[in-house]
Design a protein around this motif. Structure first.
Motif, short mmCIF file in Angstrom:
data_model
loop_
_atom_site.label_atom_id
_atom_site.label_comp_id
_atom_site.label_asym_id
_atom_site.label_seq_id
_atom_site.Cartn_x
_atom_site.Cartn_y
_atom_site.Cartn_z
N MET A 12 -3.00 -5.94 7.06
CA MET A 12 -3.73 -6.12 5.67
C MET A 12 -5.31 -6.36 6.04
O MET A 12 -6.11 -5.68 5.37
N LYS A 13 -5.55 -7.13 7.00
CA LYS A 13 -6.93 -7.25 7.20
C LYS A 13 -7.73 -6.21 7.95
O LYS A 13 -8.91 -5.75 7.45
N GLU A 14 -6.89 -5.45 8.75
CA GLU A 14 -7.44 -4.06 9.37
C GLU A 14 -8.04 -3.18 8.58
O GLU A 14 -8.95 -2.33 8.54
N ILE A 15 -6.85 -2.81 7.32
CA ILE A 15 -7.17 -1.61 6.75
C ILE A 15 -7.54 -1.89 5.20
O ILE A 15 -7.98 -0.88 4.72
N THR A 16 -7.61 -3.08 4.90
CA THR A 16 -7.86 -3.16 3.32
C THR A 16 -9.17 -4.15 3.27
O THR A 16 -9.93 -3.77 2.34
N TYR A 17 -9.50 -4.63 4.39
CA TYR A 17 -10.70 -5.56 4.35
C TYR A 17 -10.63 -6.76 3.63
O TYR A 17 -11.72 -7.25 3.25
N ARG A 22 -5.58 2.32 -2.59
CA ARG A 22 -6.10 2.23 -3.88
C ARG A 22 -7.50 1.55 -3.84
O ARG A 22 -8.28 2.04 -4.78
N LEU A 23 -7.81 0.94 -2.76
CA LEU A 23 -9.10 0.50 -2.72
C LEU A 23 -10.16 1.74 -2.01
O LEU A 23 -11.32 1.33 -1.82
N GLY A 24 -9.45 2.57 -1.62
CA GLY A 24 -10.40 3.95 -1.10
C GLY A 24 -10.97 3.56 0.24
O GLY A 24 -11.90 4.07 0.62
N ARG A 25 -9.89 2.84 1.26
CA ARG A 25 -10.99 2.44 2.39
C ARG A 25 -10.52 3.74 3.33
O ARG A 25 -9.58 4.48 3.35
N SER A 26 -11.16 3.32 4.55
CA SER A 26 -11.10 4.44 5.51
C SER A 26 -9.72 4.13 6.65
O SER A 26 -9.93 3.22 7.41
N ILE A 27 -8.64 4.31 6.10
CA ILE A 27 -7.56 3.78 6.68
C ILE A 27 -7.27 4.26 8.22
O ILE A 27 -7.16 3.24 8.81
N ASP A 28 -7.34 5.37 8.52
CA ASP A 28 -7.26 5.70 9.83
C ASP A 28 -8.22 5.23 10.75
O ASP A 28 -8.06 5.08 12.17
N LYS A 29 -9.44 5.02 10.37
CA LYS A 29 -10.57 4.41 11.19
C LYS A 29 -11.15 3.32 10.56
O LYS A 29 -12.43 3.55 9.98
N PRO A 30 -10.51 2.06 10.40
CA PRO A 30 -11.23 1.09 9.71
C PRO A 30 -12.39 0.67 10.49
O PRO A 30 -12.67 0.76 11.63
#
Length: 601
Positions: free
Chosen positions: A479-484, A583-591
């Motif tokens: 959760m921390k890594e990819i959602t911030y 849903r938050l539009g994060r850079s999922i593969d490259k946090p």
């Protein structure tokens, strides 16, 4: 943590295209700038802060299509010395642009070398430690020393970790060296390649040579020569990679992470293949040969691999073995009792994690038996440990580990059975069932719906007992890594010893409760404590307990053994994190700020 790529070959290949393809194949490692250098009668350098697309946009049209250069190097930088910027990006050159260098690692004595060079009149343009290398080479060239000797002398001056590649004006040769940082050579039909990792050139060749610490390589269009520090030619073996470029692609998924979550049934079948004897209820690990354990077992690992190590240590303690898991960065063989009767297990996806490699080397020096549990054949960990147990997960490109964690859990279950000779028909049968159980979760999960409900949460808590505690920690890390977003994992019983003060109606608590044991009952008690404080509860459960009546939402998993159920339960947490991040539009593969392979301490 940076990514290096190099190519030298025939004019039939577009060198710039090969380099850009290679850098694209290394993006998963994490980076904040990128650059390339082409060598012909002069050195042509292009570098840019930001993503690879920024570099591509900055390339002159003539450069992007040029084919006259047959040699070049490229780099993706993850900042250590100096902030991300065009000037700090690699490659770096000497003052006269006779040599260009790319580097992965940290040069520990760079300040001493830099002061020496400044006193000699050298002007530095960047804040990086790497820039001392081309300037050192330049001073030796000024003294009339030939290119290869100048490169070797410069490398001899360095302290720290490095994978370094250099090209020179007027030369169709790449010179490279490594120490405590990965470097692999690719043997092609129309040229030769080097890179930090195989995905950089897998679409061109699957034949590789892994450089060992202290070795040098000289690549020309015609051949590859590997030598030791004295210049003596080293015999090398060419290995064939057992996966192809398609395996490392997205295969129609929006993100590598989602693809890799869905690859877990296949990955675990690969991990288990040929290692289970269901008839006799035994685990057979040919890789370990006649290995026997007499003393304590110590696991060393970082990040996700550390959570797998916690799981492995729990497995062994349940079988009567003295076992501990250590964060590799905190491991000190002089302070921790380790000797000839000790077994030290390094858990590392890449087999190159700097902290884990340091810990394993300390254990080797102390006389312990060492085992690498890794995904990468030919990695430093696999070569330097006494034994290697491969998790067989296949290439994982997403920075946030998913299928490799499940494969590590599975491989460590096999290891625990093998070390204690305590398999059983039931456990073997349950292990065999795990891939299908995960597929059921993937087909039926309501994680996406739950992500919609809780995407705006202030924080996320994850709790579990026993085998579920490492998974709670891993769920929070994902959760921390990819959602911030802020997330924490706890042993269920620890929630009331402080963290409960942070629980609010906008802090969902994910509780893993499987089976109907005493541990399950105690965790249900912790769930009631959360419920009494108006915090929403998401239960990850197989339905054998009554935890569902106290939960706002339920994520179901198939019923299974208490050991294997944690492997399956983890998949639900991966999916929740993925869909919240989506849903938050994060850079999922490259946090942001993260790298896949952490090769600096």
């Amino acid at each position: 943590m940076c990514g290096i790529v190099g190519y030298v070959g025939s004019d039939e290949n577009n060198t710039m295209e090969v380099l850009l393809d290679g850098l694209s194949g290394l993006e998963y490692r994490g980076y904040d700038s990128a650059g390339v250098a082409l060598a012909d009668n002069s050195i042509d350098v292009h570098k840019k802060e930001g993503e690879l697309s920024a570099l591509e946009s900055a390339l002159p049209d003539t450069t992007a299509t040029a084919q006259k250069e047959s040699v070049g190097i490229g780099h993706t930088r993850w900042s250590t010395h100096g902030p991300p910027s065009d000037v700090n990006a690699h490659p770096h050159t000497d003052a006269d642009r006779r040599v260009a260098v790319v580097h992965n690692g940290i040069i520990e004595n760079y300040q001493t070398l830099r002061d020496e060079l400044v006193d000699a009149g050298v002007e530095f343009r960047s804040d990086t430690d790497t820039e001392v290398v081309p300037h050192l080479i330049g001073t030796y060239l000024d003294a009339g020393i030939d290119r290869e000797a100048a490169f070797r002398r410069a490398i001899d001056r360095l302290e720290g970790s490095y994978a370094i590649a250099a090209v020179f004006e007027g030369s169709e040769t790449i010179y490279a060296a490594r120490k405590d940082s990965p470097l692999v050579l690719g043997i092609g039909e129309e040229g030769h390649y080097l890179a930090s990792d195989v995905p950089a050139f897998i679409e061109y060749t699957d034949r590789v040579i892994y450089l060992d610490d202290g070795e040098f390589a000289r690549l020309t269009p015609e051949d590859v020569i590997v030598t030791d520090s004295t210049g003596t030619v080293v015999e090398t073996s060419i290995e064939t990679i057992q996966w192809d470029a398609e395996d490392a692609g997205k295969s129609g998924y929006d993100h590598y992470m989602l693809k890799e979550i869905h690859e877990q049934p296949k990955a675990l079948r690969q991990c288990l293949r040929g290692r289970l004897d269901e008839l006799n209820g035994q685990v057979e690990l040919e890789e370990l040969g006649d290995l026997s354990r007499t003393g304590p077992v110590q696991f060393v690992a970082c990040g996700t691999s550390y959570h797998a190590a916690l799981y492995g240590a729990t497995l062994l303690r349940e079988r009567g073995v003295s076992a501990q898991a250590f964060l590799a960065s905190e491991y000190d063989a002089e302070a921790i009792p380790v000797g000839a009767d000790s077994m030290v297990v390094g858990v590392t996806q890449s087999g190159e994690t700097a902290d884990t490699m340091r810990a394993l080397r300390e254990a080797n020096r102390a006389g312990a038996t060492t085992i690498a549990v890794t995904n990468v054949v030919g990695s430093s960990a696999a070569r330097e440990c006494d034994y290697a147990l491969y998790i067989r997960a296949g290439p994982e490109i997403g920075v946030a580990a998913t299928k490799t964690f499940a494969s590590q859990q599975t491989a460590l279950t096999l290891l625990a059975c093998a070390l204690t000779d305590q398999g059983s028909r039931n456990l073997v049968r349950q292990l065999r069932a795990v891939p299908d159980q995960i597929q059921t979760v993937l087909d039926t999960s309501r994680a996406r719906e739950i992500a919609e409900v809780y995407e705006d949460a202030d924080a996320y808590f994850f709790i579990g007992r026993g085998y579920h505690r490492p998974v709670a920690l891993e769920g929070a890390l994902k959760m921390k890594e990819i959602t911030y977003k802020h997330a924490e994992g706890f042993a269920s019983g620890e929630l009331k010893h402080g963290p409960l003060a942070l629980v609010t109606e906008n802090t969902p608590v994910f509780a893993m409760v499987t089976g109907d044991s005493e541990q399950a009952s105690k965790t249900i008690g912790n769930v009631k404590e959360v419920e009494a404080r108006d915090a929403p509860v998401v239960a990850v459960t197989d339905g054998q307990s009554n935890v569902g009546r106290y939960a706002d939402h339920v994520l179901e998993v198939p019923a299974g053994d208490e050991i294997t159920s944690s492997i399956v339960a983890n998949v639900q947490l991966q999916l929740v994190s993925y869909w919240v991040a989506n849903r938050l539009g994060r850079s999922i593969d490259k946090p942001r700020n993260l790298a896949k392979s952490v090769t600096v301490e």
